[in-house]
Scaffold this motif. Structure first.
Motif: not given
Lengths: 513, 587
Positions: B308, B316, B320, B346
């Motif tokens: 990411c 992302a 993701i 993240m």
């Protein structure tokens, strides 16, 4: 073409409590086909083959190696055949070396005695002229290196030899430690001291010289255990098999198959686990497992219910789901008390082409095509005359005997053992009716019966050559044996030639055709 | 014989022991090879010692390993760079042995020597050696040769270069899978030295061969080459040649190959550029995150943050994050655990809003996971999320998770959470800590497992460091000292240990006022183990408290203990008294 197998060599082992093993490893081209044998009576014998060497393992934990000594040049062999000297074709083997592979152990945590008996031996990749093999007992696998070393003698030392002898014990125990040498502990200090005090002259000290080593002509064979793979199996290991990738192997026990890297002995991966959550639900155990000869991701294992499962290691990390299952549906109405017992597969072998799998259950030898799951392509009856006697065999536990099977290097013939030291060889190409029964016996007169000038005779629809002797009490007029104590469990086929090694009683026999 | 001269005797023995029957002595001599070489002088080292080593290489693996290592740094002893080539023959032999670690070390040493050698010597000595090894009879030498090409290649003349490339090509197609594996794993290194023009032709064709090998074990090493090669190629070449391969690999039949792709994929993103990443690599990665093999998902989940980081936040979030949500409730605890160990990272990438909206629910669900490792992994990375959204949003769910872990029935889990308490304390602040966690820290001091009590004592020390002596005086010391009256001596021992750890942090004043009296009082304990531990603790307090206190309080107490009926107590009291004396002398 019918092959006539004649005995060429036999080794006798008169060891009361332990036997031995043997195997072939061809050094020129490493074709790995493995022979195995087991000798029941007082000893167990394993035999593996990849050409020039033969290894056998026994109940006493010993591994014995044999090597081939005859010249194998094809040109000269052809010449010899032309000259009609068939006797010189005999592959000749001689004793090479032996070593103690396993010792009896005791597992204190489980209060369990671990026998030293060798269960399996496998040849590994040869390197630098040394032989490598894996041997296993019920719990522990060991990786052995057998190497020939030139004997070297040291002839000149710096420190006077006579003085060294005089001071023998002192020099190593009291004098030298004072000088802080042998263990290096205090030497550092001494070293720096001497390098300060007594700086090294640019040309060095001429008085110092290196030991002179004289290499003798004589060689000594040494077997060194390079790795021990232990504590990974709760149940008894029944097979080991190395992978064509040259770096991994599997070991299988009754309920699990583990994958190892040859270089890493402290961890293995469990790839098959058939243990049910509740042991009372257990209906089936793993009896044998083998890697595919060329596809490193494929392996097959057999079960006590008579099925063979092919698994693909690529599919998932834990291969509980098989990709193929080979099983023959039982004929309706044929079911009896013994059906399940005799269905249990004692051994499976891949043919060298990887296309076929040979399996041995109690009564038959079956050849499977990996593209056909529903039924074997060929079934060979081994000792059908025993079928009425299953009750007796059950009573004396013989019904649980585990016979090996093997295929010839070209995949055209298969062989397996039976009772009365008999073993049977079948042709397995479609349409072949070749079948021979041979007896492994140490009576030298028997060889007369099996001269190469008398090829196997074809008797009516089923061709059979019965080698029987008047002194074998258990063999009846039809060549059927009812002597359940003399069983030929282990045998192995040479990877490229038509020769078979088998273990019977306390001896190893070689047959060639 | 002059060798028996007093100063030379040790070296003479050392040389003789090169051939001693005892492996330990041989090993020792080999490790001192430089001393032997200096004693012999450079010329005789070259003419005698090195040939001697070359002839006596049938030793145990351990000795050979030491020899391979020593020879790598032996250049000064043979006369410097100009004579480096004399070191090659013994190392060449070591490159052929069957023990992998010896071979690897020999290759490493050869590379080290080769990197310093003169160009002409490389061509004259090193390249022929590589060729000999590469065409050796046994696979062991061919395996070793693969790791040497990148040293020999750069200085070679064109013709030799072409030859080396073609030999490497043969190694990539060797009969033995071991050799192909070595060729695959060294391809990146070799490729880095090859000219761009040949890179596209020769190296790429080798790479393609390896990627189509029928042995899984070779293919998965070829994956490793993808990233290395990708970085060497220009972006459009990488897209043309490497990208299809890696996309193909991400759908390989073998989970091991997909596993390798999952581990490597993020490294390729930069090489192919953002456009290709968006079109090809993101879908490939999403597939891996949803792979049906748990091992692959574990690898992919473990790289989710790194991946990411390369993507834009929108990508992302769009592609993701949905997968991450699925993974947070994955059926495999190991996948959830791998995810938990990186997911906090993240938060800075996605920014505050997305974190609160999207990630927070995932954090919270992972904090309630039934598998302790998952919860622990979340807690261990708390600082990253704290920077983005502050701890307040999490603290509600955090506390139950911590309390549950703190009381887990597996002591290793309790141990793990104790390790994180100082981190938690610094993130959550003093107020939260005093309310909720303080009592837990005290509770651990009375755990049934020694390791936990030990960790708890250590934890108090780290907390005192974090929050300062004043805070410790208020919140730790009173509770700790209270427990000194515990009827069980093992718990009293833990308190003693805590005191000895806290004293250096709290300083002389608090130690003398609060801690020392308690320790002194314990010297009257009925259990000898406590008493000799008192002696040990007093010894550790000596450097902290002033000399007057030592004389006034500690020494009398120790003298008393040194007359104890128990031998161990007397021993340790004696030790401590000696320490007092030393302080006196040095003071």
């Amino acid at each position: 073409m019918f092959l006539c197998f004649i005995p060429c060599i036999c080794f006798f082992f008169f060891t009361p409590s332990s036997g031995f093993v043997e195997s072939y490893a061809r050094l020129a081209d490493f074709i790995n086909v493995y022979f195995y044998m087991q000798l029941i009576l007082s000893q167990l014998l394993n035999l593996i083959n990849s050409g020039d060497h033969l290894a056998t393992g026994d109940r006493g934990g010993r591994v014995v190696l044999f090597e081939r000594i005859d010249v194998r040049s094809h040109g000269s062999r052809k010449d010899l055949e032309k000259q009609d000297y068939p006797t010189i074709r005999h592959p000749e083997f001689r004793y090479k070396t032996e070593f103690q592979s396993h010792e009896p152990e005791f597992d204190y945590l489980k209060s369990l005695e671990i026998e030293e008996k060798i269960n399996k031996i496998k040849w590994c990749q040869t390197a630098n002229g040394a032989l490598f093999l894996l041997s296993t007992n019920d719990k522990t696998i060991k990786y052995w290196k057998v190497q020939e070393k030139k004997v070297k003698k040291i002839s000149e030392m710096n420190v006077d030899a006579s003085k060294a002898v005089q001071n023998g014990s002192i020099a190593s125990s009291s004098v030298t430690p004072r000088r802080c040498l042998p263990n290096g502990g205090c030497y550092e200090g001494h070293d720096s001291h001497s390098s300060n005090d007594l700086s090294f002259p640019p040309g060095g000290f001429p008085s110092l010289h290196l030991p002179v080593v004289v290499t003798c002509q004589e060689t000594s064979l040494t077997a060194r255990c390079r790795k021990i793979y232990a504590h990974a199996h709760d149940y008894h290991i029944n097979s080991i098999s190395n992978n064509s990738d040259g770096e991994t192997f599997i070991s299988a026990d009754d309920l699990r198959i583990n994958l190892w890297n040859l270089e890493i002995s402290n961890q293995s991966f469990n790839i098959v686990d058939v243990k049910p959550a509740n042991m009372e639900d257990l209906t089936e155990v793993i009896t044998s497992a083998e890697f595919h000869p060329s596809h490193c991701n494929m392996l097959a294992y057999s079960s006590s219910k008579g099925s063979i499962r092919l698994i693909d290691l690529r599919q998932s990390a834990l291969c509980d789901k098989h990709s193929k299952m080979f099983e023959e549906r039982e004929a309706p109405g044929s079911r009896s008390f013994f059906t399940e017992i005799i269905a249990s597969i004692s051994d499976i072998r891949f043919a060298k082409d990887g296309r076929h799998i040979l399996s041995r259950d109690y009564m038959t030898l079956k050849l499977w095509d990996i593209n056909m799951e529903s039924a074997p392509v060929a079934t060979f009856q081994i000792h059908e005359y025993l079928r009425p006697k299953l009750c007796d065999l059950y009573e004396n536990d013989s019904i649980f005997d585990k016979f090996d099977c093997c295929l010839s290097g070209d995949g055209l013939r298969v062989a397996t053992g039976s009772y009365g030291n008999l073993f049977r060889v079948f042709g397995c190409i479609p349409g072949s009716n070749e079948a021979a029964t041979l007896e492994a016996s140490k009576n030298p007169t028997r060889r007369q019966v099996q001269t190469p000038s008398r090829p196997a005779r074809s008797l009516s629809s089923f061709a059979r050559v019965v080698r029987r002797g008047a002194e074998s009490p258990g063999v009846d007029a039809n060549g059927n044996s009812f002597d359940f104590t003399t069983k030929l469990l282990h045998l192995a086929w040479h990877p490229t030639e038509n020769s078979i090694a088998c273990a019977a009683m306390n001896s190893l026999y070689m047959y060639y055709a | 014989m002059a060798a028996t001269d007093e100063p030379l005797y040790p070296i003479a023995v050392l040389i003789d022991e090169l051939k001693n029957e005892d492996i330990q002595l041989r090993l020792n001599s080999i490790r001192k090879l430089s001393t032997i070489a200096r004693a012999l002088g450079e010329e005789r080292t070259r003419k005698e010692l090195i040939p001697f080593l070359n002839e006596n290489n049938d030793d145990d693996d351990e000795v050979l390993l030491a020899m391979a290592e020593e020879l790598g740094v032996f250049m000064p002893y043979v006369g410097g760079v100009g004579y480096a080539h004399v070191l090659l023959p013994p190392l060449e032999t070591l490159c052929t042995v069957e023990e992998t670690c010896v071979r690897d070390k020999a290759v490493e040493s050869l590379c080290r020597i080769g990197a310093q050698m003169k160009e002409s010597d490389l061509v004259g000595w090193f390249a022929p050696l590589v060729k000999r090894l590469a065409t050796g009879e046994w696979f062991t030498s061919r395996v070793s040769s693969c790791g040497l090409f990148h040293i020999a290649y750069p200085s070679a003349p064109d013709q030799l270069k072409a030859e080396l490339r073609s030999i490497y090509g043969q190694l990539c197609q060797d009969d033995m899978p071991m050799v192909r594996r070595a060729a695959a794993s060294n391809l990146g290194k070799f490729a880095a030295t090859v000219e761009p023009s040949h890179l596209k032709t020769d190296i790429m064709s080798m790479f393609e061969d390896l990627t189509q090998d029928d042995q899984d074990s070779v293919r998965l090493l070829a994956v490793e080459g993808c990233a290395a090669l990708g970085k060497l190629l220009e972006s459009q070449d990488c897209i043309a040649h490497i990208l299809p391969v890696i996309v193909n690999f991400s759908q390989d039949k073998s989970w091991r190959v997909r596993y390798m792709v999952a581990n490597q994929l993020y490294e390729l993103c930069e090489a192919v550029g953002s456009e290709a990443t968006r079109i090809d690599l993101v879908p490939a990665y999403v597939r891996l995150l949803r792979d049906n093999e748990a091992e692959v998902r574990i690898a992919a989940a473990g790289k989710v943050t790194k991946f990411c980081q390369i993507l834009s936040p929108e990508l992302a979030i769009q592609h993701i994050l949905p997968c991450v949500k699925e993974l947070s409730s994955d059926s495999s605890q190991h996948v959830r655990s791998a995810l938990a160990s990186v997911i906090m990272g993240m938060a800075p990438i996605l920014g505050k809003d997305a974190t609160i909206e999207q990630l927070l629910p995932i954090f919270l669900s992972l904090l309630k996971d039934e598998f302790p490792d998952v919860r622990l992994n979340i807690i261990s990375k708390l600082d990253q999320v704290n920077q983005v959204i502050g701890i307040d949003l999490l603290s509600q769910s955090l506390l139950p998770a911590i309390v549950e872990l703190a009381e887990d029935r597996h002591w290793r889990v309790r141990l793990a959470i104790i390790e994180y308490i100082p981190l938690l304390a610094s993130q959550l602040g003093v107020g939260f800590f005093d309310d909720k966690l303080g009592s837990l820290c005290m509770q651990w001091l009375e755990d049934k497992v020694f390791s936990i009590r030990e960790a708890a004592a250590n934890n108090l020390k780290r907390l005192a460091e974090e929050f300062g002596p004043d805070w410790a005086m208020q919140h730790i010391i009173p509770q700790v000292l209270e427990k000194i009256n515990n009827p069980h001596y093992l718990y009293r021992m833990t308190i003693l240990q805590a005191i000895s750890l806290l004293a250096p942090v709290l300083g002389a004043d608090i130690t003398c006022q609060k801690l020392l009296p308690v320790v002194i009082s314990l010297s009257k304990d009925r259990v000898p183990n406590i008493k000799f531990n008192v002696a040990k603790v007093l010894q550790s307090l000596v450097p902290i408290v002033g000399q007057s206190v030592v004389e006034a309080t500690i020494r009398p107490c120790l003298i008393e203990l040194s007359e104890d009926p128990d031998v161990d107590v007397r021993y340790f009291a004696g030790q401590a008294l000696q320490a007092c004396d030393q302080v006196m002398v040095s003071g």
